[in-house]
Write an enzyme that holds these catalytic residues in place. Sequence first.
Site: not given
Ligand code: G3P
Length: 206
Positions: A6, A8, A84, A132, A167, A189
């Site tokens: 993602n 984002k 999301h 998530e 995460g 991230s």
């Molecule tokens: O959609 C994936 C996202 O929300 C996860 O974000 O930064 O925790 O990998 P992250």
Amino acid sequence: MIIIINLKTYQQGKAVIKLAKKIQKVNNKIIIGAQASDIYELAKQTKLKIFAEHVDPYEPGRYTGFIIPEAVKKDGAIGTFLNHSEHKLDFKTIKKTLKRCKQIKLKTAIFVKNLKEAKKIEKLKPDYLIYEPPELVAGKISVSNAKPEIIEKIAKKLKMKFLVGAGIKTKEDIKTSKKLGASGIAVSSAITKAKDPEKSLKNLIE
Ligand code: G3P
């Protein structure tokens, strides 16, 4: 394993294309989530499977400023995210939008925050369902470490396959997610904010 990255709204324009090309170099089967404004160029310049990060349920017509399913499809997206945790929708809107997406054969990946929401969304038959926990998104602890029992429960209670995200940073996170019953992962991230995204992605998935 299905891998969704993602993107984002961390970057815009040329920087997004540059990052997507790096992702493609590592693995061109990856699905990326992209801002509507980047889809056209991403589709032109990469072979990645592109999902819009959101669409609204409206039809071509008088809906100034909304993002309609037809628009992202024509620009080259094969699907869209919905619900999301950074773009929550009420159930009625999810249902309506999903129906519109099915009409025009745009795939859907719907995010859920817990088992209860997962069960409700499963009934709508989206193409992908992604668990998530919002509090873990962009954090230090991965969903696979923090919520193993919920992932297992989802695997037991749902008939459809599902992905997990939040995460995720390491190969072990992916291994554990798979072991617990997930068919894929969603990550952001760890790749989008990495100094060397190519290297981080290789370390994560290879
Ligand atoms: O959609 C994936 C996202 O929300 C996860 O974000 O930064 O925790 O990998 P992250």
